[in-house]
Enzyme design. Structure first.
Site, PDB file in Angstrom:
ATOM      1  N   ASP A  54      45.990  27.500  33.534  1.00  0.00           N
ATOM      2  CA  ASP A  54      46.074  27.115  32.119  1.00  0.00           C
ATOM      3  C   ASP A  54      46.376  28.342  31.259  1.00  0.00           C
ATOM      4  O   ASP A  54      46.584  28.231  30.045  1.00  0.00           O
ATOM      5  CB  ASP A  54      44.821  26.354  31.653  1.00  0.00           C
ATOM      6  N   SER A  55      46.463  29.511  31.909  1.00  0.00           N
ATOM      7  CA  SER A  55      47.001  30.702  31.231  1.00  0.00           C
ATOM      8  C   SER A  55      48.417  30.436  30.744  1.00  0.00           C
ATOM      9  O   SER A  55      48.938  31.201  29.925  1.00  0.00           O
ATOM     10  CB  SER A  55      46.970  31.916  32.163  1.00  0.00           C
ATOM     11  N   ASP A  93      45.162  24.103  37.485  1.00  0.00           N
ATOM     12  CA  ASP A  93      43.938  24.227  36.684  1.00  0.00           C
ATOM     13  C   ASP A  93      43.568  22.921  36.000  1.00  0.00           C
ATOM     14  O   ASP A  93      44.409  22.296  35.340  1.00  0.00           O
ATOM     15  CB  ASP A  93      44.142  25.279  35.585  1.00  0.00           C
ATOM     16  N   LYS A 122      41.603  23.585  40.290  1.00  0.00           N
ATOM     17  CA  LYS A 122      40.631  24.659  40.055  1.00  0.00           C
ATOM     18  C   LYS A 122      39.804  24.289  38.819  1.00  0.00           C
ATOM     19  O   LYS A 122      40.353  23.832  37.822  1.00  0.00           O
ATOM     20  CB  LYS A 122      41.332  25.994  39.856  1.00  0.00           C
ATOM     21  N   GLU A 124      36.786  25.802  36.190  1.00  0.00           N
ATOM     22  CA  GLU A 124      36.040  26.970  35.727  1.00  0.00           C
ATOM     23  C   GLU A 124      34.563  26.626  35.555  1.00  0.00           C
ATOM     24  O   GLU A 124      34.236  25.585  34.969  1.00  0.00           O
ATOM     25  CB  GLU A 124      36.604  27.470  34.396  1.00  0.00           C
ATOM     26  N   GLU A 191      36.606  36.425  38.353  1.00  0.00           N
ATOM     27  CA  GLU A 191      37.410  37.104  37.329  1.00  0.00           C
ATOM     28  C   GLU A 191      36.568  38.092  36.534  1.00  0.00           C
ATOM     29  O   GLU A 191      35.519  37.729  35.973  1.00  0.00           O
ATOM     30  CB  GLU A 191      38.037  36.057  36.388  1.00  0.00           C
TER      31      GLU A 191
HETATM   32  O1  KIV Z   1      44.772  30.409  34.314  1.00  0.00           O
HETATM   33  C1  KIV Z   1      44.911  31.365  35.101  1.00  0.00           C
HETATM   34  O2  KIV Z   1      45.973  31.980  35.207  1.00  0.00           O
HETATM   35  C2  KIV Z   1      43.756  31.766  35.894  1.00  0.00           C
HETATM   36  C3  KIV Z   1      43.847  33.056  36.646  1.00  0.00           C
HETATM   37  C4  KIV Z   1      43.884  34.219  35.755  1.00  0.00           C
HETATM   38  C5  KIV Z   1      42.788  33.170  37.681  1.00  0.00           C
HETATM   39  O3  KIV Z   1      42.791  31.070  35.930  1.00  0.00           O
END
Ligand code: KIV
Length: 247
Positions: A54-55, A93, A122, A124, A191
């Site tokens: 989600d970056s 994510d 994934k 968090e 992280e």
């Molecule tokens: O969203 C993302 O890119 C991440 C990584 C930095 C681990 O969660």
């Protein structure tokens, strides 16, 4: 692009391959991708795993944090990535709050991402998520955990700051890591935590840890592609080695 992992060891094709790689002492390479062209290049380079992070909200959409990501947006990026990724393992994510509204809502979001071609999702954080993670895993959706500087908590953290420095915070993180493994997570991103803590968590788990700003003691590393290629000159995290001056 250069080949990162020589094809001597078996490719990562399933969640179980992650633990097998750890047992064999093979370091895992995960890189973010948000689109088809980069996923094609990364898949050809031999990375183990692509992360549709989600970056994307920050890197692609220019936001200050990741909170604006929605299930639909993540599914759109995931679909683009899986058009280029071939057989490479893709993790997508779950966006902000997607795991906080109960198991049924989380399942709907994960289903969108899996139907867009992801092999796993994934999530968090651990506290408040464990029953949801168990439910997803039991429903056939592999889950990667993510602890430490979880960016979806950035406003609560008061910024992008290293986590797990105080002894209580470190102890909690260790407990959360074990609980995530218990709940069925097949790997964990760590992280921005102290490297001693990351190494201790790595030693305590059977599933691999994949670090970002967490030292060399993890079982693998994950980086944002644009950081790795030097495409964002105004932002250079201290842990991200630049392999090119792309900008
Ligand atoms: O969203 C993302 O890119 C991440 C990584 C930095 C681990 O969660």
């Amino acid at each position: 692009m250069p080949t990162l992992n020589p094809p001597v060891l078996p490719a990562i094709r399933s969640p179980d391959d992650f633990a097998a790689a750890k047992a064999a002492g093979r370091k895992l390479v995960m890189v973010t991708s948000y689109d088809a062209w980069s996923s094609r290049l990364l898949a050809e380079s031999g990375v183990d795993c692509l992360l549709v992070g989600d970056s994307a909200m920050m890197v692609v959409h220019g936001e200050k944090d990741t909170l604006g990501a929605t299930p639909e947006l993540m599914a759109l990026h995931t679909r683009a990535v899986t058009r280029g990724s071939g057989a490479t393992f893709v993790v997508a994510d779950m966006p902000f709050l997607a795991a906080r509204k109960g198991a049924a809502h989380a399942l709907d979001c994960a289903a969108l991402l899996m139907r867009a071609g992801a092999h796993a999702v994934k999530i968090e954080g651990a506290q408040g998520h464990l029953p949801v993670i168990r439910h997803l895993v039991e429903s056939g959706i592999p889950v990667m955990g993510h602890l430490g500087l979880t960016p979806q908590w950035v406003r609560g953290f008061g910024g992008f700051k290293v986590q797990g420095r105080a002894p209580e915070a470190a102890g909690q993180l260790r407990e959360d890591a074990l609980a995530l493994e218990q709940a069925g997570a097949f790997a964990l991103v760590l992280e921005c935590i102290p490297q001693d803590l990351a190494a201790a968590v790595t030693a305590a788990l059977h599933v691999p840890t994949i670090g970002i700003g967490a030292g060399a003691g993890c079982d693998g590393q994950v980086l944002v592609l644009q950081d790795l290629l030097g495409l964002n000159p105004g932002f250079q995290p201290r842990f991200a080695r630049r392999f090119a001056d792309g900008a």
